[in-house]
Design an enzyme around this catalytic site. Sequence first.
Site, mmCIF file in Angstrom:
data_model
loop_
_atom_site.group_PDB
_atom_site.id
_atom_site.type_symbol
_atom_site.label_atom_id
_atom_site.label_comp_id
_atom_site.label_asym_id
_atom_site.label_seq_id
_atom_site.Cartn_x
_atom_site.Cartn_y
_atom_site.Cartn_z
ATOM 1 N N ASP A 49 0.891 -1.405 -0.480
ATOM 2 C CA ASP A 49 0.418 -0.376 0.189
ATOM 3 C C ASP A 49 1.576 0.970 -0.339
ATOM 4 O O ASP A 49 0.520 2.497 0.042
ATOM 5 C CB ASP A 49 -0.986 0.119 1.535
ATOM 6 C CG ASP A 49 -2.000 -1.554 1.238
ATOM 7 O OD1 ASP A 49 -2.403 -1.711 0.202
ATOM 8 O OD2 ASP A 49 -2.384 -1.993 1.797
ATOM 9 N N GLU A 50 1.684 1.027 -0.494
ATOM 10 C CA GLU A 50 3.325 2.515 -1.238
ATOM 11 C C GLU A 50 2.319 3.207 -1.527
ATOM 12 O O GLU A 50 2.555 4.141 -1.793
ATOM 13 C CB GLU A 50 4.257 1.686 -0.968
ATOM 14 C CG GLU A 50 4.658 1.168 0.143
ATOM 15 C CD GLU A 50 4.393 -0.409 -0.538
ATOM 16 O OE1 GLU A 50 3.654 -1.110 -0.956
ATOM 17 O OE2 GLU A 50 4.964 -1.567 0.004
ATOM 18 N N LYS A 103 2.142 2.225 -5.213
ATOM 19 C CA LYS A 103 2.328 1.613 -6.391
ATOM 20 C C LYS A 103 1.202 1.704 -7.337
ATOM 21 O O LYS A 103 1.941 2.115 -8.863
ATOM 22 C CB LYS A 103 2.424 -0.184 -6.264
ATOM 23 C CG LYS A 103 3.333 -0.426 -5.407
ATOM 24 C CD LYS A 103 3.740 -2.394 -4.755
ATOM 25 C CE LYS A 103 2.392 -2.757 -4.308
ATOM 26 N NZ LYS A 103 1.920 -2.222 -3.517
ATOM 27 N N LYS A 145 -0.478 4.148 -8.398
ATOM 28 C CA LYS A 145 -0.922 5.405 -8.647
ATOM 29 C C LYS A 145 0.477 5.292 -9.796
ATOM 30 O O LYS A 145 -0.188 6.213 -10.687
ATOM 31 C CB LYS A 145 -0.536 6.039 -8.002
ATOM 32 C CG LYS A 145 -0.151 7.851 -8.149
ATOM 33 C CD LYS A 145 -0.181 8.739 -7.085
ATOM 34 C CE LYS A 145 0.217 9.699 -7.445
ATOM 35 N NZ LYS A 145 0.011 11.395 -7.294
ATOM 36 N N GLY A 175 -4.658 -4.849 -3.822
ATOM 37 C CA GLY A 175 -5.420 -3.472 -3.416
ATOM 38 C C GLY A 175 -4.626 -2.631 -3.980
ATOM 39 O O GLY A 175 -3.914 -1.519 -2.996
ATOM 40 N N HIS A 176 -5.081 -2.064 -5.685
ATOM 41 C CA HIS A 176 -4.143 -0.853 -6.428
ATOM 42 C C HIS A 176 -5.012 0.526 -6.620
ATOM 43 O O HIS A 176 -5.423 0.613 -7.401
ATOM 44 C CB HIS A 176 -2.745 -1.426 -7.497
ATOM 45 C CG HIS A 176 -2.000 -2.260 -7.509
ATOM 46 N ND1 HIS A 176 -1.196 -2.784 -7.833
ATOM 47 C CD2 HIS A 176 -1.365 -2.387 -5.672
ATOM 48 C CE1 HIS A 176 -1.022 -3.689 -7.080
ATOM 49 N NE2 HIS A 176 -0.543 -3.924 -5.918
ATOM 50 N N THR A 177 -4.469 1.541 -5.959
ATOM 51 C CA THR A 177 -5.753 2.352 -6.680
ATOM 52 C C THR A 177 -4.894 3.309 -7.215
ATOM 53 O O THR A 177 -4.529 3.841 -6.899
ATOM 54 C CB THR A 177 -6.560 3.128 -4.646
ATOM 55 O OG1 THR A 177 -6.530 2.087 -4.417
ATOM 56 C CG2 THR A 177 -7.383 3.636 -5.311
ATOM 57 N N GLN A 220 1.782 -6.431 -2.864
ATOM 58 C CA GLN A 220 2.405 -6.253 -1.702
ATOM 59 C C GLN A 220 3.585 -5.227 -1.662
ATOM 60 O O GLN A 220 3.805 -4.095 -2.885
ATOM 61 C CB GLN A 220 2.553 -7.557 -1.296
ATOM 62 C CG GLN A 220 1.259 -8.632 -1.343
ATOM 63 C CD GLN A 220 0.831 -8.830 -2.404
ATOM 64 O OE1 GLN A 220 1.945 -9.772 -3.432
ATOM 65 N NE2 GLN A 220 -0.122 -8.794 -2.473
ATOM 66 N N THR A 265 -8.249 -3.432 0.094
ATOM 67 C CA THR A 265 -8.995 -5.360 -0.375
ATOM 68 C C THR A 265 -9.731 -5.631 0.596
ATOM 69 O O THR A 265 -10.912 -6.520 0.402
ATOM 70 C CB THR A 265 -7.660 -6.088 -0.671
ATOM 71 O OG1 THR A 265 -6.676 -5.941 -2.183
ATOM 72 C CG2 THR A 265 -8.276 -7.782 -0.866
HETATM 73 P P1 GDP Z 1 -0.164 0.221 -3.732
HETATM 74 O O1 GDP Z 1 -1.515 -0.240 -3.152
HETATM 75 O O2 GDP Z 1 0.542 0.485 -2.951
HETATM 76 O O3 GDP Z 1 -0.979 0.139 -4.965
HETATM 77 O O4 GDP Z 1 -1.591 1.092 -2.605
HETATM 78 P P2 GDP Z 1 -2.849 1.348 -2.432
HETATM 79 O O5 GDP Z 1 -3.630 1.985 -3.658
HETATM 80 O O6 GDP Z 1 -3.251 0.001 -1.823
HETATM 81 O O7 GDP Z 1 -2.736 2.792 -1.612
HETATM 82 C C1 GDP Z 1 -2.400 3.906 -1.243
HETATM 83 C C2 GDP Z 1 -3.682 4.614 -1.671
HETATM 84 O O8 GDP Z 1 -2.711 5.884 -1.491
HETATM 85 C C3 GDP Z 1 -4.343 4.864 -2.176
HETATM 86 O O9 GDP Z 1 -5.393 5.421 -1.911
HETATM 87 C C4 GDP Z 1 -4.070 6.162 -3.214
HETATM 88 O O10 GDP Z 1 -4.766 6.745 -3.670
HETATM 89 C C5 GDP Z 1 -3.781 7.045 -2.441
HETATM 90 N N1 GDP Z 1 -2.303 7.946 -2.570
HETATM 91 C C6 GDP Z 1 -1.666 7.433 -3.522
HETATM 92 N N2 GDP Z 1 0.065 8.535 -3.690
HETATM 93 C C7 GDP Z 1 -0.505 9.294 -3.008
HETATM 94 C C8 GDP Z 1 -0.099 10.582 -1.637
HETATM 95 O O11 GDP Z 1 0.263 11.234 -2.787
HETATM 96 N N3 GDP Z 1 -1.118 11.605 -1.333
HETATM 97 C C9 GDP Z 1 -2.352 11.225 -0.623
HETATM 98 N N4 GDP Z 1 -3.205 11.738 0.238
HETATM 99 N N5 GDP Z 1 -2.753 9.951 -1.128
HETATM 100 C C10 GDP Z 1 -1.784 8.720 -2.200
HETATM 101 P P1 IMO Z 2 -0.930 -4.189 -1.746
HETATM 102 O O1 IMO Z 2 -0.528 -5.083 -3.696
HETATM 103 C C1 IMO Z 2 -0.783 -4.746 2.484
HETATM 104 C C2 IMO Z 2 -0.867 -9.048 3.759
HETATM 105 C C3 IMO Z 2 -2.078 -8.626 4.495
HETATM 106 C C4 IMO Z 2 -1.423 -10.130 5.172
HETATM 107 C C5 IMO Z 2 -0.302 -10.910 4.359
HETATM 108 C C6 IMO Z 2 -0.769 -12.517 3.817
HETATM 109 O O2 IMO Z 2 -2.394 -3.486 -2.105
HETATM 110 O O3 IMO Z 2 -0.143 -2.801 -1.700
HETATM 111 P P2 IMO Z 2 -2.348 -13.357 2.024
HETATM 112 O O4 IMO Z 2 -3.696 -13.255 1.958
HETATM 113 O O5 IMO Z 2 -1.855 -12.576 1.029
HETATM 114 O O6 IMO Z 2 -1.862 -13.892 2.386
HETATM 115 O O7 IMO Z 2 -1.858 -12.640 2.997
HETATM 116 O O8 IMO Z 2 -0.442 -9.844 3.268
HETATM 117 N N1 IMO Z 2 -1.171 -8.530 2.137
HETATM 118 C C7 IMO Z 2 -1.495 -7.176 2.173
HETATM 119 N N2 IMO Z 2 -0.974 -5.851 2.856
HETATM 120 N N3 IMO Z 2 -0.749 -4.731 0.718
HETATM 121 C C8 IMO Z 2 -1.122 -5.227 0.102
HETATM 122 O O9 IMO Z 2 -0.579 -5.443 -1.265
HETATM 123 C C9 IMO Z 2 -1.299 -7.527 0.589
HETATM 124 N N4 IMO Z 2 -1.582 -8.306 0.280
HETATM 125 C C10 IMO Z 2 -1.205 -9.082 1.238
HETATM 126 O O10 IMO Z 2 -2.884 -8.268 4.763
HETATM 127 O O11 IMO Z 2 -0.771 -9.461 6.770
HETATM 128 MG MG MG Z 3 -2.931 -1.905 -1.877
#
Ligand code: GDP
Ligand code: IMO
Ligand code: MG
Length: 410
Positions: free
Chosen positions: A15-16, A18, A20, A42-44, A214, A288
């Site tokens: 959730d860093e 990726k 975006k 879960g990529h937003t 991840q 997710t």
């Molecule tokens: P991913 O799994 O690495 O793709 O990240 P996620 O999508 O799960 O979570 C990142 C969240 O931060 C999403 O809701 C993005 O829309 C949001 N996001 C990404 N970059 C920024 C930023 O620079 N500032 C803010 N406020 N939100 C961001």
């Molecule tokens: P993105 O791509 C954050 C975590 C789960 C749990 C562990 C094992 O959005 O960054 P699993 O269902 O994969 O066997 O669960 O990994 N986990 C994540 N946490 N972002 C994710 O993906 C994740 N995918 C799995 O919460 O701790």
């Molecule tokens: Mg995510």
Amino acid sequence: MNKNYLSIIGLQWGDEGKGKLTDLFSSKACAVVRYQGGNNAGHTIIVDGVKTVLHLIPSGILHPHTLNIISHGVVFDPRAFWQEYERVSLHHEVTPKNLAISLSAPVITSYHRLLDAAREGSSSSESKIGTTGKGIGPTYEDKKILHEKLEKIFGEKKVLFDSLYKIEYPSLEQETEDLFLLGQKIAPFLKDTFTLVDELRQKEENKILFEGAQGVLLDVDYGTYPFVTSSNTAVGGLYTGCMPMGDHEVLGIVKAYTTRVGSGPFPTEYFDERGSYLQQKGGEIGATTGRIRRCGSIDFPLLRYGVKCSRITSLAVTKLDILEGLDEFDVCYAYEYEGKTIETAFPGIDFSKAKPLYKKVKGFQKVSMDDENFVNYLNLFEEMTQTPVAVYTYGPQRDEIVFKKSIFGH
Ligand code: GDP
Ligand code: IMO
Ligand code: MG
């Protein structure tokens, strides 16, 4: 010189941001490849205020000219895919012309999902991993035999369901029928994606983007085992889940602070109002599972480790806007560990013995190169990791990004 292959790798526990960054770089790519993980991701992406959440479909799908590839390293849930396909295709073109799914991606069946849930349900609270419940772990275990018959998998699972977990499950006939019907719908997307990527590589001008899921701290081998996912989320996953790419740019994505969803060690976790501040201002809710993400300060010993695990060549620092307006905040620059100060974590480190050492840094009012404290904070990422920051982001929208150096045609 700009390299033609770029990998996007999460450097923390996922959730860093990726999604975006993948979306943004996709405008320059002929193809975007997902090569590990499954719909646990879960990529937003937010473009013009419209939000798209992707779990299996690569984050290049918003760019009509880009081919999106799900390669053989991904564990593929046909039910989850079909739901996502129907949702995303309401607004974007998703056809066999711009999406290809590997013929040999291991399939997540109902039995894998049930086994994932049953294992978690029967674990004591300390050993619960807090998985996403999508069946990721059980499917990676069965990767090899899934090529044979569903029946073979079912035989073993049936004993576990009946005798150990005592749960209900669909019959072999029902599961076969369901998967067969879905398979017919999905068939037009199925390709030999290995050859497809190989052919794209033959043309020198083609730029290919690899979208990790991840983050390295969830890697089954490099991560905080046993609280990990079941694939190689560090750059090694690209080599087993798609193909070796030789010399290419590896962009490590790091959030300006740290979050984790699910169980497991988290040395710099906040248990006070600082945690809820980041959680709320950062909107830190799992894309997710909808679980609240645990929040803490930046952890440089873990970041240095992540950079080394994936041979990161550049950094992208995200969500800096969330720290705007603070007077000061903590950064963890090292751990005290067994009587020594260590600057970089290592595989198997016992986090119960690692005491984070903090220093305070001055807060910044604005994500702006005119704000000296902001510049100092950004520089800290480079100093601590000896890796250049290529980009940084200050909002969720596609264009809320600044390029510090030229990368992948940008
Ligand atoms: P991913 O799994 O690495 O793709 O990240 P996620 O999508 O799960 O979570 C990142 C969240 O931060 C999403 O809701 C993005 O829309 C949001 N996001 C990404 N970059 C920024 C930023 O620079 N500032 C803010 N406020 N939100 C961001
Ligand atoms: P993105 O791509 C954050 C975590 C789960 C749990 C562990 C094992 O959005 O960054 P699993 O269902 O994969 O066997 O669960 O990994 N986990 C994540 N946490 N972002 C994710 O993906 C994740 N995918 C799995 O919460 O701790
Ligand atoms: Mg995510």
